[in-house]
Design a protein around this motif. Structure first.
Motif, mmCIF file in Angstrom:
data_model
loop_
_atom_site.group_PDB
_atom_site.id
_atom_site.type_symbol
_atom_site.label_atom_id
_atom_site.label_comp_id
_atom_site.label_asym_id
_atom_site.label_seq_id
_atom_site.Cartn_x
_atom_site.Cartn_y
_atom_site.Cartn_z
ATOM 1 N N LYS A 89 -5.316 -4.135 -3.184
ATOM 2 C CA LYS A 89 -5.305 -2.688 -3.405
ATOM 3 C C LYS A 89 -6.732 -2.153 -3.542
ATOM 4 O O LYS A 89 -7.082 -1.093 -3.031
ATOM 5 C CB LYS A 89 -4.542 -2.398 -4.702
ATOM 6 N N ARG A 117 4.729 -8.955 5.197
ATOM 7 C CA ARG A 117 4.800 -7.495 5.261
ATOM 8 C C ARG A 117 4.450 -6.867 3.910
ATOM 9 O O ARG A 117 3.695 -5.892 3.845
ATOM 10 C CB ARG A 117 6.197 -7.050 5.713
ATOM 11 N N GLN A 157 0.798 -7.037 3.552
ATOM 12 C CA GLN A 157 0.134 -6.152 4.518
ATOM 13 C C GLN A 157 0.309 -4.683 4.122
ATOM 14 O O GLN A 157 -0.607 -3.870 4.285
ATOM 15 C CB GLN A 157 0.693 -6.423 5.935
ATOM 16 N N GLU A 158 1.470 -4.367 3.581
ATOM 17 C CA GLU A 158 1.705 -2.974 3.172
ATOM 18 C C GLU A 158 0.769 -2.559 2.047
ATOM 19 O O GLU A 158 0.293 -1.426 2.021
ATOM 20 C CB GLU A 158 3.169 -2.795 2.746
ATOM 21 N N VAL A 165 -2.504 -1.870 3.804
ATOM 22 C CA VAL A 165 -2.496 -0.713 4.705
ATOM 23 C C VAL A 165 -2.207 0.590 3.957
ATOM 24 O O VAL A 165 -2.818 1.621 4.227
ATOM 25 C CB VAL A 165 -1.469 -0.949 5.842
ATOM 26 N N LYS A 166 -1.290 0.535 3.016
ATOM 27 C CA LYS A 166 -0.872 1.788 2.358
ATOM 28 C C LYS A 166 -1.599 2.058 1.050
ATOM 29 O O LYS A 166 -1.721 3.196 0.638
ATOM 30 C CB LYS A 166 0.633 1.750 2.078
ATOM 31 N N GLU A 167 -2.040 0.999 0.384
ATOM 32 C CA GLU A 167 -2.563 1.257 -0.957
ATOM 33 C C GLU A 167 -4.068 1.066 -1.105
ATOM 34 O O GLU A 167 -4.640 1.424 -2.127
ATOM 35 C CB GLU A 167 -1.828 0.375 -1.971
ATOM 36 N N GLY A 190 -7.168 1.294 4.197
ATOM 37 C CA GLY A 190 -5.984 0.759 4.892
ATOM 38 C C GLY A 190 -6.305 -0.312 5.925
ATOM 39 O O GLY A 190 -5.630 -0.424 6.947
ATOM 40 N N TYR A 208 1.506 -4.424 11.694
ATOM 41 C CA TYR A 208 2.770 -5.163 11.499
ATOM 42 C C TYR A 208 3.220 -5.843 12.795
ATOM 43 O O TYR A 208 4.378 -6.200 12.939
ATOM 44 C CB TYR A 208 3.860 -4.197 10.991
#
Ligand code: BGC
Length: 670
Positions: free
Chosen positions: A67, A84, A87-88, A91-93, A97, A356
């Motif tokens: 993060k 995933r 990776q999320e 990418v998201k946090e 990203g 992804y």
């Protein structure tokens, strides 16, 4: 400067400007946006501990660090769901990203484990090696992996070293060919394709030459040997396009490889033109402190300056580079350069396009452990076996009569895969007993264990560090032996399966005595004493010293550790559905005292007499010949061949030219 050095320096300049021209605009734009902390974060490779931890450290607070933009990649995380999730977070946090790389040690197959690399190399079949790597890539990428810590191309001439199992043996040319085939198999034509992954050639450099065959030990080698014998396979992997390089634990010319500027920059980048990224081995950066090169901050700055781009697990870069920057020990340009290389790898993997892309939930079921893959694993195993001896042409056996299948490895599922198979599952392996029952169902096959792999409980404890591979039976050795001898006596033929447990070779599994353990030697003696015809199926991750067994009236098939289809493949060869064709890629010494012994040794000024007889003041031993028990290239088949009319297309060649060698081959046997 000497003229040669000047030339190399110039070549270096030209190369770096060529590399600069190749810069990827997307990566350059991203670099513009990154803070220094975010750049340092990309140089950090962590493992949350899902795989084999080969050092003392396992990463903590991994999610938080991702993060915070403090992680460039992970290993030990697999499966589309787990990958995933991680990776999320990236990418998201994280602020920018930036996707993560997901690494793994896919050494000889992913879930469909095929023979250990030393075995695979014994096939001498580069097309098959490439197919094997391709299959591994297809399976690993189906599970979300996009970076493989393979091929291991360390030349090994000391079978005491457990990691000889992971490479292609002693010969630089053959090892180079294998290196090339593996890189091409993993990486394919397009690294952004969903079934290809980045290769990582390791362990750069000279790791196979550790003194006394003891893992992680020092290496001291002159340049002639280095360039002629040890460096070519790494170079071949790089020429084949390997996207990354892993440093080795040892020192090279007195400087640990992980912080060796000559190795990582002058040679690798400036002379060889490598433009991928370099990762350390597991905490090898931190271990430079043990080598005497200063505290974590000092060694981290040294390694970055030397050309290391990514730090595996040790967090030396993460925790000290900013301080070093503030103190003027490294520059922002040093950090940016390393970061750029890591980002470029992500870019060519297609991760910026779609982070992804390797995470299709339908793939594992479709692409992993398929019938087709298991069939290939079975084929690869049969190609890796080496027939060492065929006493009275006992092999192949007929698929009938009473067969006594004896030995601690005959029905031992946990020992079929071999070392470094953490992504495989030994529970899926076919035992030899099962393979015999599958392939020779008309025969009557009876099994007795006969002996423990070793009776030495201290030794067993060391071998069993990662799980129970040497099982000590509740029965006494005498009881087991008697049962086996009784079974042998009431059978037509005996097949004895003996040798090494899986973790008797591999990382940190070195031996000073590379013979078959005494408990199994006893078993062999007792079986031979019954007078029944005996086949010895020999399993190991290294050349063994088998002078005693070789002198017995037995047939010997070397099967290494064959992988998930072990039993079926062994049965295919034992019962003649496939004629053994493997040839040794590492010399088998007569005894440990002959080590190092290999086929391309230089001449001495006082060669031993050709007769093999001892002669004073010649280069020979008082107590053993100079020749090995089994030379490089050795391997029989079920028939015999005669080679004649050898001729060369020309008498002289220059560097880079080729020559045609013609030979007539006649089958002279049945
Ligand atoms: C080994 C490497 C391996 C790494 C990551 C190290 O101990 O030397 O070959 O890739 O661990 O698992």
């Amino acid at each position: 400067m000497y003229p040669k050095q000047l030339l190399l320096a110039l070549m270096g300049l030209i190369l770096s400007s060529v590399q600069a021209q190749k810069r990827i605009p997307e990566v350059e734009q991203l670099l513009q946006k990154m803070t220094i902390d975010e750049k340092i974060g990309q140089l950090n490779l962590l493992t949350p501990g899902g795989g084999v931890a080969t050092g003392e450290v396992v990463s903590q607070n991994v999610g938080e660090k991702i993060k915070a933009g403090q992680v460039g990649g992970l290993f030990g995380v697999a499966g589309p769901d787990r990958v995933r999730k991680a990776q999320e977070i990236a990418v998201k946090e994280s602020r920018l990203g930036i996707p993560l790389l997901f690494g793994s040690d896919v050494i000889h197959g992913y879930r469909t484990t095929y023979p250990i690399p030393l075995g695979l190399s014994s096939s001498w079949d580069m097309d098959l090696v490439r197919q094997a790597a391709q299959m591994a890539a297809k399976e690993a990428t189906a599970d979300g992996i996009n970076w493989n810590f393979s091929p291991m191309v360390d030349i090994a001439r000391d079978p005491r070293w457990g990691r000889i199992a992971e490479g292609a043996g002693e010969d630089p040319y053959l090892s180079s060919k294998v290196a090339e085939a593996m890189v091409k198999g993993y990486q394919g034509e397009d690294l952004a394709a969903t079934h290809t992954m980045l290769a990582c050639v390791k362990h750069f450099a000279l790791y196979g030459a550790v003194e006394a065959g003891r893992d992680y030990n020092s290496v001291d080698m002159g340049k002639i040997k280095m360039f002629n014998q040890y460096l070519p396979p790494y170079k071949a992997a790089i020429d084949a396009g390997a996207a990354s390089v892993m440093t080795s634990f040892n020192d090279v010319d007195g400087v640990p490889a992980t912080g060796n500027r000559w190795l990582l920059t002058d040679l690798l980048r400036n002379q060889w033109g490598f433009d991928g990224f370099v990762v350390s081995d597991y905490t090898s950066l931190n271990e430079m402190t043990q080598h005497g090169l200063g505290d974590l901050q000092a060694v981290s700055a040294l390694a970055l300056k030397a050309g290391l781009d990514m730090d595996m697990v040790g967090e030396g870069f993460l925790t000290t580079l900013k301080k070093s920057l503030n103190e003027g020990k490294v520059t922002e340009a040093d950090i940016t350069k390393a970061c750029r290389r890591v980002l470029e790898a992500k870019y060519i993997s297609g991760l910026f396009d779609d982070p992804y892309r390797y995470l299709d939930f339908s793939r594992p079921k479709r692409d992993i452990l398929t019938m087709e893959h298991r069939a290939l694993a079975r084929k690869l195993a049969t190609r890796s076996f080496v027939l060492l001896k065929n006493h009275n042409d006992l092999l192949p056996l007929e698929k009938k009569g009473k067969i006594a299948l004896i030995g601690p490895l005959a029905d031992s599922r946990e020992n079929m895969l071999g070392t470094w198979a953490p992504t495989g599952d030994f529970k899926l392996a076919v035992t030899i007993l099962e393979g015999f029952q599958n392939v020779a169902s008309e025969a009557s096959i009876n099994h007795a264990r006969g002996a423990n792999i070793s009776d030495d409980t201290d030794f067993a404890k060391n071998v069993n560090a990662l799980g129970e591979r040497i099982v000590i039976d509740e029965r006494s050795p005498e009881t087991m032996l008697l049962e086996a001898v009784d079974l042998a006596k009431s059978s037509d033929v005996v097949v004895a399966v003996v040798g090494e447990a899986t973790e008797m070779s591999g990382e940190s599994s070195n031996r000073t005595d590379i013979s078959i353990p005494e408990s199994q030697k006893e078993l062999m003696r007792a079986l031979v004493a019954t007078g029944k015809p005996v086949v010895l199926i020999l399993m190991s991750g290294r050349p063994l010293t088998i002078s005693e067994e070789f002198a017995m009236p037995v047939s010997i098939l070397q099967v290494w550790h064959p992988g998930v289809e072990a039993g079926n493949a062994i049965a295919d060869v034992v019962f003649g559905d496939y004629n053994p064709s493997g040839k040794l890629t590492a010399t088998w010494p007569m005894n440990v005292g002959q080590i190092p012994i290999y086929h391309s040794a230089k001449n001495t000024g006082r060669p031993a007499p050709e007769s093999g007889e001892f002669q004073k003041f010649r280069s020979n031993y008082l107590d053993a010949p100079n020749t090995p028990l089994l030379p490089f290239g050795y391997g029989l088949s079920y028939t015999t061949f005669e080679y004649s009319n050898l001729s060369l297309s020309k008498r002289e060649i220059n560097q880079g030219e080729s020559i045609t060698v013609t030979v007539s081959v006649n089958k002279t046997g049945d």
